[in-house]
Motif scaffolding. Structure first.
Motif, PDB file in Angstrom:
ATOM      1  N   GLU A  65      46.451  24.851  41.609  1.00 29.01           N
ATOM      2  CA  GLU A  65      47.075  25.691  40.597  1.00 29.01           C
ATOM      3  C   GLU A  65      46.382  27.041  40.483  1.00 29.01           C
ATOM      4  O   GLU A  65      47.029  28.067  40.288  1.00 29.01           O
ATOM      5  CB  GLU A  65      47.088  24.974  39.248  1.00 29.01           C
ATOM      6  CG  GLU A  65      48.042  23.803  39.187  1.00 29.01           C
ATOM      7  CD  GLU A  65      47.510  22.550  39.868  1.00 29.01           C
ATOM      8  OE1 GLU A  65      46.320  22.525  40.231  1.00 29.01           O
ATOM      9  OE2 GLU A  65      48.290  21.598  40.035  1.00 29.01           O
ATOM     10  N   THR A  66      45.060  27.038  40.615  1.00 27.35           N
ATOM     11  CA  THR A  66      44.313  28.297  40.563  1.00 27.35           C
ATOM     12  C   THR A  66      44.673  29.183  41.741  1.00 27.35           C
ATOM     13  O   THR A  66      44.897  30.393  41.583  1.00 27.35           O
ATOM     14  CB  THR A  66      42.802  28.014  40.547  1.00 27.35           C
ATOM     15  OG1 THR A  66      42.506  27.160  39.437  1.00 27.35           O
ATOM     16  CG2 THR A  66      42.010  29.296  40.428  1.00 27.35           C
ATOM     17  N   ALA A  67      44.749  28.600  42.936  1.00 20.38           N
ATOM     18  CA  ALA A  67      45.124  29.380  44.121  1.00 20.38           C
ATOM     19  C   ALA A  67      46.564  29.872  44.007  1.00 20.38           C
ATOM     20  O   ALA A  67      46.870  31.012  44.387  1.00 20.38           O
ATOM     21  CB  ALA A  67      44.941  28.533  45.378  1.00 20.38           C
ATOM     22  N   ALA A  68      47.458  29.039  43.485  1.00 18.64           N
ATOM     23  CA  ALA A  68      48.850  29.453  43.317  1.00 18.64           C
ATOM     24  C   ALA A  68      48.971  30.580  42.294  1.00 18.64           C
ATOM     25  O   ALA A  68      49.793  31.492  42.457  1.00 18.64           O
ATOM     26  CB  ALA A  68      49.708  28.279  42.903  1.00 18.64           C
ATOM     27  N   ALA A  69      48.153  30.550  41.254  1.00 20.01           N
ATOM     28  CA  ALA A  69      48.150  31.635  40.273  1.00 20.01           C
ATOM     29  C   ALA A  69      47.682  32.932  40.916  1.00 20.01           C
ATOM     30  O   ALA A  69      48.219  34.010  40.628  1.00 20.01           O
ATOM     31  CB  ALA A  69      47.261  31.279  39.088  1.00 20.01           C
ATOM     32  N   ALA A  70      46.710  32.842  41.811  1.00 15.65           N
ATOM     33  CA  ALA A  70      46.245  34.037  42.527  1.00 15.65           C
ATOM     34  C   ALA A  70      47.346  34.570  43.445  1.00 15.65           C
ATOM     35  O   ALA A  70      47.555  35.790  43.536  1.00 15.65           O
ATOM     36  CB  ALA A  70      44.991  33.714  43.327  1.00 15.65           C
ATOM     37  N   VAL A  89      55.759  29.006  42.708  1.00 13.97           N
ATOM     38  CA  VAL A  89      56.208  27.615  42.857  1.00 13.97           C
ATOM     39  C   VAL A  89      55.982  27.132  44.280  1.00 13.97           C
ATOM     40  O   VAL A  89      55.466  26.021  44.501  1.00 13.97           O
ATOM     41  CB  VAL A  89      57.698  27.480  42.444  1.00 13.97           C
ATOM     42  CG1 VAL A  89      58.253  26.138  42.839  1.00 13.97           C
ATOM     43  CG2 VAL A  89      57.844  27.712  40.957  1.00 13.97           C
ATOM     44  N   VAL A  90      56.360  27.928  45.263  1.00 14.39           N
ATOM     45  CA  VAL A  90      56.169  27.554  46.655  1.00 14.39           C
ATOM     46  C   VAL A  90      54.675  27.392  46.947  1.00 14.39           C
ATOM     47  O   VAL A  90      54.254  26.430  47.627  1.00 14.39           O
ATOM     48  CB  VAL A  90      56.818  28.570  47.603  1.00 14.39           C
ATOM     49  CG1 VAL A  90      56.391  28.353  49.034  1.00 14.39           C
ATOM     50  CG2 VAL A  90      58.334  28.506  47.471  1.00 14.39           C
ATOM     51  N   ALA A  91      53.850  28.279  46.425  1.00 13.11           N
ATOM     52  CA  ALA A  91      52.419  28.212  46.663  1.00 13.11           C
ATOM     53  C   ALA A  91      51.812  26.944  46.067  1.00 13.11           C
ATOM     54  O   ALA A  91      51.011  26.273  46.718  1.00 13.11           O
ATOM     55  CB  ALA A  91      51.725  29.450  46.097  1.00 13.11           C
ATOM     56  N   ARG A  96      49.325  21.828  46.825  1.00  9.53           N
ATOM     57  CA  ARG A  96      49.202  20.417  46.424  1.00  9.53           C
ATOM     58  C   ARG A  96      49.416  19.488  47.593  1.00  9.53           C
ATOM     59  O   ARG A  96      48.888  18.372  47.611  1.00  9.53           O
ATOM     60  CB  ARG A  96      50.203  20.085  45.321  1.00  9.53           C
ATOM     61  CG  ARG A  96      49.793  20.610  43.966  1.00  9.53           C
ATOM     62  CD  ARG A  96      50.808  20.216  42.926  1.00  9.53           C
ATOM     63  NE  ARG A  96      50.428  20.709  41.600  1.00  9.53           N
ATOM     64  CZ  ARG A  96      51.201  20.601  40.541  1.00  9.53           C
ATOM     65  NH1 ARG A  96      52.378  20.014  40.626  1.00  9.53           N
ATOM     66  NH2 ARG A  96      50.795  21.062  39.376  1.00  9.53           N
ATOM     67  N   ALA A  97      50.185  19.919  48.597  1.00  7.81           N
ATOM     68  CA  ALA A  97      50.441  19.085  49.759  1.00  7.81           C
ATOM     69  C   ALA A  97      49.226  19.034  50.705  1.00  7.81           C
ATOM     70  O   ALA A  97      49.099  18.111  51.499  1.00  7.81           O
ATOM     71  CB  ALA A  97      51.649  19.598  50.529  1.00  7.81           C
TER      72      ALA A  97
END
Length: 98
Positions: A65-70, A89-91, A96-97
């Motif tokens: 989630e932190t990486a996706a926020a970045a 969302v894609v990130a 997570r995968a």
């Protein structure tokens, strides 16, 4: 479930107070003559509140989630809002995968 009169009055009182402060803010905002510096400060409030709401959940949930926020923050510099949401969302799904 029962609702006693004191709780109902408290809920109604809070609703009226909330509504009154919002309406007062809208009514007064058009009448204020702000300096450019004060206007810039008022313009900075919505993004600051948004960051204050998003940052704790983005930083406390996990590395994905932190990486996706970045990624979403970087996308926000180039893409419109829908693109930023899609990139975030894609990130998070991809991270997570992993």
């Amino acid at each position: 479930m029962t609702l006693d009169p004191q709780n109902l009055l408290a809920i109604l009182g809070m609703a009226i107070a909330t509504y009154a402060t919002r309406i007062a803010g809208l009514a007064l905002a058009g009448r204020l003559d702000l300096s450019p510096r004060a206007q810039a400060a008022f313009d900075a409030i919505p993004p600051a509140v948004l960051i204050a709401v998003i940052a704790p959940s983005a930083l406390a949930t996990g590395w994905a989630e932190t990486a996706a926020a970045a990624v979403a923050a970087l996308a926000a510099t180039r893409l419109p809002l829908l693109g930023v949401v899609a990139a975030g969302v894609v990130a998070v799904v991809c991270f997570r995968a992993i």
